[in-house]
Design a protein around this motif. Sequence first.
Motif, short mmCIF file in Angstrom:
data_model
loop_
_atom_site.label_atom_id
_atom_site.label_comp_id
_atom_site.label_asym_id
_atom_site.label_seq_id
_atom_site.Cartn_x
_atom_site.Cartn_y
_atom_site.Cartn_z
N LEU A 101 -38.85 -58.89 -33.23
CA LEU A 101 -38.52 -57.48 -33.21
C LEU A 101 -37.87 -57.64 -31.43
O LEU A 101 -37.61 -56.55 -30.72
CB LEU A 101 -39.64 -56.75 -33.22
N ILE A 102 -38.76 -58.18 -30.79
CA ILE A 102 -38.35 -58.75 -29.33
C ILE A 102 -36.60 -59.13 -29.18
O ILE A 102 -35.79 -58.30 -28.44
CB ILE A 102 -39.18 -59.83 -28.96
N SER A 103 -36.30 -59.13 -29.56
CA SER A 103 -35.04 -59.43 -29.97
C SER A 103 -34.37 -58.50 -30.01
O SER A 103 -32.43 -58.15 -29.56
CB SER A 103 -34.64 -60.38 -30.73
N LYS A 104 -34.49 -57.27 -30.90
CA LYS A 104 -34.26 -56.49 -31.43
C LYS A 104 -34.54 -55.62 -29.95
O LYS A 104 -33.24 -54.76 -29.73
CB LYS A 104 -34.71 -55.15 -32.93
N MET A 105 -34.77 -55.47 -29.24
CA MET A 105 -35.31 -54.71 -28.54
C MET A 105 -34.84 -55.43 -27.46
O MET A 105 -34.00 -54.01 -26.70
CB MET A 105 -37.30 -54.51 -27.70
N ILE A 106 -34.50 -56.21 -27.08
CA ILE A 106 -33.47 -56.76 -25.60
C ILE A 106 -32.28 -56.12 -26.05
O ILE A 106 -31.65 -55.36 -25.21
CB ILE A 106 -34.19 -58.36 -25.47
N VAL A 109 -31.90 -52.40 -25.52
CA VAL A 109 -31.84 -52.42 -23.41
C VAL A 109 -30.88 -52.45 -22.98
O VAL A 109 -30.64 -51.54 -22.12
CB VAL A 109 -33.61 -52.02 -23.54
N SER A 110 -30.73 -53.34 -23.45
CA SER A 110 -29.04 -54.50 -22.98
C SER A 110 -28.02 -53.09 -22.48
O SER A 110 -27.50 -53.42 -22.11
CB SER A 110 -29.08 -55.42 -23.06
N ILE A 111 -28.03 -53.03 -24.15
CA ILE A 111 -26.63 -51.85 -23.89
C ILE A 111 -26.78 -50.51 -23.56
O ILE A 111 -26.03 -50.33 -23.04
CB ILE A 111 -26.53 -51.49 -25.51
N ILE A 112 -27.85 -49.54 -23.09
CA ILE A 112 -28.09 -48.17 -22.78
C ILE A 112 -27.97 -49.22 -21.28
O ILE A 112 -27.79 -48.00 -20.33
CB ILE A 112 -29.34 -48.21 -23.49
N ALA A 113 -28.51 -50.12 -20.38
CA ALA A 113 -28.62 -50.86 -19.12
C ALA A 113 -27.87 -50.75 -18.82
O ALA A 113 -26.89 -50.53 -17.11
CB ALA A 113 -29.53 -52.17 -18.93
N VAL A 114 -26.87 -51.85 -19.52
CA VAL A 114 -25.12 -52.10 -18.96
C VAL A 114 -24.53 -51.41 -18.99
O VAL A 114 -23.52 -50.49 -17.93
CB VAL A 114 -24.48 -53.25 -19.93
#
Length: 350
Positions: A101-106, A109-114
């Motif tokens: 789950l943590i890997s999925k959230m990272i 979130v990374s796609i949106i943040a970048v």
Amino acid sequence: MKTLLKHEFKNLTTFVLIFLIGSVLIGTSAMLLGSNLKLQYISNYVAHPDLHNDFYYLIRDHQLLIIIFVIAIVYTQFRDIKDSNISEFILSLPFTAKTILISKMIAGVSIIAVAGIIFTSFLVGTYLYTLPISNELWAVLPGGETLADAYNVFSIVSMTFRFTLNMVAVYLFFVAGQMLIKRAGAAIIITFCSACAVPYLFGYLYDQFSHYAFQNQLENFYQSIVQTYIFAIDKTPIAYDEASFVWVRVHRLSFEEVSLIFTCLLLISLSLHLVNIVGFTRFSHFTCSKWLDATLKIMFTLCFALLPFYYSILFGQITGIMHLILSAVFAIAGYLFISKIIRKDLESEV
């Protein structure tokens, strides 16, 4: 964790490209706004150099489309892991459910943040490109000094940070929904309906208490929620002339950003807590508990019961007794509808 992240980004390659291209397109649109301002300046035809306001509407107008893609990311990430057969194989690997789950959230979130960082760079670059023109115009226009004070690089970064944080919160909200409801598709639909039901139910409460003294307090409370969890900022008037009323949209870091950060942390904590309980597929009920099943039935019944109220607002008043009859009929229909969905899902597991 590194292996899981590689797998997640590989599965989300399409969305990585969509968000990168989309952020560049939004940035390019911002550059066109800057070029248009320069052409207006050369032609000596500039009504009001308010690029920040244009930037705000540019981002806001793409909000719904971005949310649709965010929902698609969540569905893509969880449709397989929540399939009992595939999930059993994945969880047999040397990874815990929490790590997955943590890997999925990272990844999400990374796609949106970048994407947020990319279009922020375009907006800041456009602002710096047009700054000499804006300074000249602000020097002669009504309210120009206040405009010059309010509009700077920090205000652009604050605006885009707020929007990006808002999209991250939306993503985490739908992720948390996956931990609450068994099916990936049903989790997205019900989570979305739950979010829409908040202003829907508030409209009824506001109308019912419209003649009471605490109506203003109720409205202020609702507006504070709207401004926190929806990308919307009030316009503040600063100057007035005979031709027009000058508005400045002030962007700055405030309590709303703190609230959004707290909300994101709360959603992450909720998801991590529930994944230990349900492990993606260990659902004994339609939701993660029988109490949530009951709450879901109550909410569906209540929302359906209020449909005649909104019909009367849109299409004309309904008489008192007819209103009660229709509310009762719709309430029963709503209860039977959600009950049938839950019962059918439970029967399919037998």
